[in-house]
Design a protein around this motif. Structure first.
Motif, PDB file in Angstrom:
ATOM      1  N   GLY A 171      44.242  42.595  39.440  1.00 17.05           N
ATOM      2  CA  GLY A 171      44.572  43.593  38.392  1.00 17.05           C
ATOM      3  C   GLY A 171      44.708  44.856  38.712  1.00 17.05           C
ATOM      4  N   PRO A 172      44.882  46.205  38.684  1.00 14.69           N
ATOM      5  CA  PRO A 172      44.012  47.553  38.137  1.00 14.69           C
ATOM      6  C   PRO A 172      43.000  47.298  38.182  1.00 14.69           C
ATOM      7  N   LEU A 173      42.208  48.152  38.908  1.00 14.27           N
ATOM      8  CA  LEU A 173      40.731  49.073  39.647  1.00 14.27           C
ATOM      9  C   LEU A 173      40.429  49.759  38.364  1.00 14.27           C
ATOM     10  N   GLU A 174      39.096  50.203  37.628  1.00 15.85           N
ATOM     11  CA  GLU A 174      38.777  51.163  36.799  1.00 15.85           C
ATOM     12  C   GLU A 174      38.721  52.564  37.462  1.00 15.85           C
ATOM     13  N   PRO A 175      39.557  53.221  37.121  1.00 15.72           N
ATOM     14  CA  PRO A 175      39.805  54.736  37.468  1.00 15.72           C
ATOM     15  C   PRO A 175      38.789  55.491  38.157  1.00 15.72           C
ATOM     16  N   THR A 176      37.685  55.216  37.224  1.00 18.03           N
ATOM     17  CA  THR A 176      36.445  56.542  37.483  1.00 18.03           C
ATOM     18  C   THR A 176      35.686  56.086  38.837  1.00 18.03           C
ATOM     19  N   ASN A 177      36.375  54.444  39.240  1.00 20.68           N
ATOM     20  CA  ASN A 177      35.552  54.881  40.647  1.00 20.68           C
ATOM     21  C   ASN A 177      36.351  53.520  41.508  1.00 20.68           C
ATOM     22  N   GLU A 178      37.620  53.762  41.785  1.00 20.32           N
ATOM     23  CA  GLU A 178      38.111  53.948  42.479  1.00 20.32           C
ATOM     24  C   GLU A 178      38.590  53.797  43.874  1.00 20.32           C
ATOM     25  N   PRO A 179      38.357  54.789  43.691  1.00 23.10           N
ATOM     26  CA  PRO A 179      38.352  55.228  46.093  1.00 23.10           C
ATOM     27  C   PRO A 179      36.890  54.560  45.891  1.00 23.10           C
ATOM     28  N   TYR A 180      35.788  54.377  45.676  1.00 20.33           N
ATOM     29  CA  TYR A 180      34.879  53.746  46.351  1.00 20.33           C
ATOM     30  C   TYR A 180      34.965  52.196  46.233  1.00 20.33           C
ATOM     31  N   ALA A 181      35.598  51.791  45.001  1.00 22.68           N
ATOM     32  CA  ALA A 181      36.190  50.260  45.113  1.00 22.68           C
ATOM     33  C   ALA A 181      37.203  49.733  46.277  1.00 22.68           C
ATOM     34  N   ILE A 182      38.194  50.768  46.543  1.00 19.76           N
ATOM     35  CA  ILE A 182      39.185  50.053  47.262  1.00 19.76           C
ATOM     36  C   ILE A 182      38.250  50.526  48.664  1.00 19.76           C
ATOM     37  N   ALA A 183      37.167  51.259  48.863  1.00 20.03           N
ATOM     38  CA  ALA A 183      36.360  51.464  49.936  1.00 20.03           C
ATOM     39  C   ALA A 183      36.459  49.644  50.264  1.00 20.03           C
ATOM     40  N   LYS A 184      35.181  49.314  49.468  1.00 20.83           N
ATOM     41  CA  LYS A 184      34.621  48.302  49.405  1.00 20.83           C
ATOM     42  C   LYS A 184      35.135  47.182  49.763  1.00 20.83           C
ATOM     43  N   ILE A 185      36.188  46.930  49.069  1.00 25.42           N
ATOM     44  CA  ILE A 185      37.731  45.584  48.960  1.00 25.42           C
ATOM     45  C   ILE A 185      37.908  45.687  50.689  1.00 25.42           C
ATOM     46  N   ALA A 186      38.231  46.738  51.306  1.00 25.34           N
ATOM     47  CA  ALA A 186      38.106  47.144  52.878  1.00 25.34           C
ATOM     48  C   ALA A 186      37.312  46.460  53.844  1.00 25.34           C
ATOM     49  N   GLY A 187      36.069  46.552  53.012  1.00 27.09           N
ATOM     50  CA  GLY A 187      34.961  46.170  53.734  1.00 27.09           C
ATOM     51  C   GLY A 187      35.244  44.535  53.799  1.00 27.09           C
ATOM     52  N   ILE A 188      35.406  44.070  52.734  1.00 26.81           N
ATOM     53  CA  ILE A 188      35.740  42.103  51.857  1.00 26.81           C
ATOM     54  C   ILE A 188      36.521  41.961  52.884  1.00 26.81           C
ATOM     55  N   THR A 189      37.731  42.901  53.455  1.00 26.56           N
ATOM     56  CA  THR A 189      38.897  42.104  54.326  1.00 26.56           C
ATOM     57  C   THR A 189      38.597  42.111  55.447  1.00 26.56           C
ATOM     58  N   GLN A 190      37.630  43.291  56.012  1.00 20.62           N
ATOM     59  CA  GLN A 190      36.966  43.300  57.675  1.00 20.62           C
ATOM     60  C   GLN A 190      36.284  41.883  57.873  1.00 20.62           C
ATOM     61  N   VAL A 191      35.286  41.835  57.126  1.00 18.13           N
ATOM     62  CA  VAL A 191      34.467  40.227  56.828  1.00 18.13           C
ATOM     63  C   VAL A 191      35.206  39.431  57.610  1.00 18.13           C
ATOM     64  N   ARG A 192      37.196  39.200  56.523  1.00 14.70           N
ATOM     65  CA  ARG A 192      37.557  38.075  55.862  1.00 14.70           C
ATOM     66  C   ARG A 192      38.297  38.336  58.365  1.00 14.70           C
ATOM     67  N   GLY A 193      38.570  39.278  58.003  1.00 18.73           N
ATOM     68  CA  GLY A 193      39.134  39.275  59.135  1.00 18.73           C
ATOM     69  C   GLY A 193      38.281  38.865  60.456  1.00 18.73           C
TER      70      GLY A 193
END
Length: 318
Positions: A134-156
């Motif tokens: 679902g959609p992220l909380e807008p007030t911290n979306e840039p930080y959250a997206i960066a952290k989601i990218a980190g999870i994806t990188q680890v999984r990769g």
């Protein structure tokens, strides 16, 4: 019950990226107390956003494991005012450290994210499977997206190279070493400072952002460090692990606790024209509990410990 397989040697050499921050300093203390050799590098000597320099450092020191606790962090105000570094700095750090660790042959890595990766209206308590539903909380979306990218990188790296790299998502953290700057701090240290200054200045009222109704979960950073050590030693799966205490309270209740710890006797008011953020954010920590983790620091005791540390640091009188 069969004890979990140990994934670290007894006296491992572990590089803690971000060792001067709230999280990294606690993790470094915990690992050193357990007899591991903790490797650190200050920002002036190594800019973790520099991929080539980070890889060269890791090739030189050859750690057994890396804990990636370095990040650009802050509260709602900081996220709103500085979205670019919250996105770009964190992406660069993660790409440098995770990619550099693999290139240097590091066998074990723990990436620390944040509970803000989960959707704003995720079912409570939030399970690890709620990610990207679902959609992220807008007030911290840039930080959250960066952290989601980190999870994806680890999984990769796990998928493509079979790397024993893992991710963990802590809840709201606090403790000695926290940031008390009112423009960039998270809610709990900001509350401590606001109430302390109200006592110092003899004010009769403290006005706080929002309605006071959002519910939040808080974990002392020493408990987080214990959880990180447990995960490094025993966990090897691509699913990120929530780290929390499994209990929450309203921001009003948190403010009242801080009020009592600091000795403020005036009124608490709320400015409802300011944003609340996510209505509730409580993590499901059953996965971590199955590994044998339980927090040790009660919230009121931890707040008192943090307040006393801040007073001893001299920053309160600066």
């Amino acid at each position: 019950m069969t004890p979990p397989r140990e994934l670290l040697p007894p006296r491992a050499r572990i590089f803690v990226a971000g060792h001067r921050g709230l999280v990294g300093s606690a993790v470094a203390r915990q690992l050193a107390d357990e007899g591991h050799e903790v490797l650190t590098r200050g920002r002036a000597a190594l800019d973790l956003r520099d991929a080539a320099g980070t890889e060269a450092y890791l090739r030189d020191v050859r750690p057994d494991a890396v804990v990636l606790a370095a990040a650009t962090v802050g509260g709602i105000m900081a996220n709103q005012n500085f979205p670019v570094p919250f996105l770009e700095d964190n992406l660069r750090i993660q790409l440098s450290v995770i990619g550099g660790a693999h290139a240097a042959g590091v066998g074990r890595l723990l990436f620390l994210g944040s509970s803000c990766i989960y959707p704003k209206l995720a079912p409570q308590p939030i399970t690890e499977e709620a990610l990207l539903t679902g959609p992220l909380e807008p007030t911290n979306e840039p930080y959250a997206i960066a952290k989601i990218a980190g999870i994806t990188q680890v999984r990769g790296y796990r998928q493509q190279y079979g790397a024993a790299y893992i991710s963990a998502m802590p809840t709201n953290l606090y403790g000695p070493g926290d940031n008390f700057d009112l423009e960039t701090s998270h809610v709990l240290p900001a509350l401590i400072r606001r109430f302390h200054e109200a006592v110092r200045d003899g004010r009769e009222e403290v006005v706080l952002w929002g309605s006071g109704t959002p519910r939040r979960e808080f974990l002392h950073v020493d408990d987080l460090a214990r959880a990180c050590s447990l995960l490094l030693r025993t966990y090897d799966d691509g699913t990120p692990v929530n780290i929390g205490c499994g209990e929450d309270l309203t921001i009003r209740e948190l403010a009242e606790t801080v009020r009592d710890v600091t000795g403020f006797t005036g009124r608490i008011a709320f400015d409802t024209s300011k944003p609340d953020g996510t209505p509730r954010k409580l993590l499901d920590v059953s996965r971590l509990r199955k590994l044998g983790f339980a927090p040790r620091v009660p919230l009121a005791d931890g707040i008192r410990d943090t307040y006393e540390w801040w007073l001893r640091s001299g920053a309160a009188s600066a």
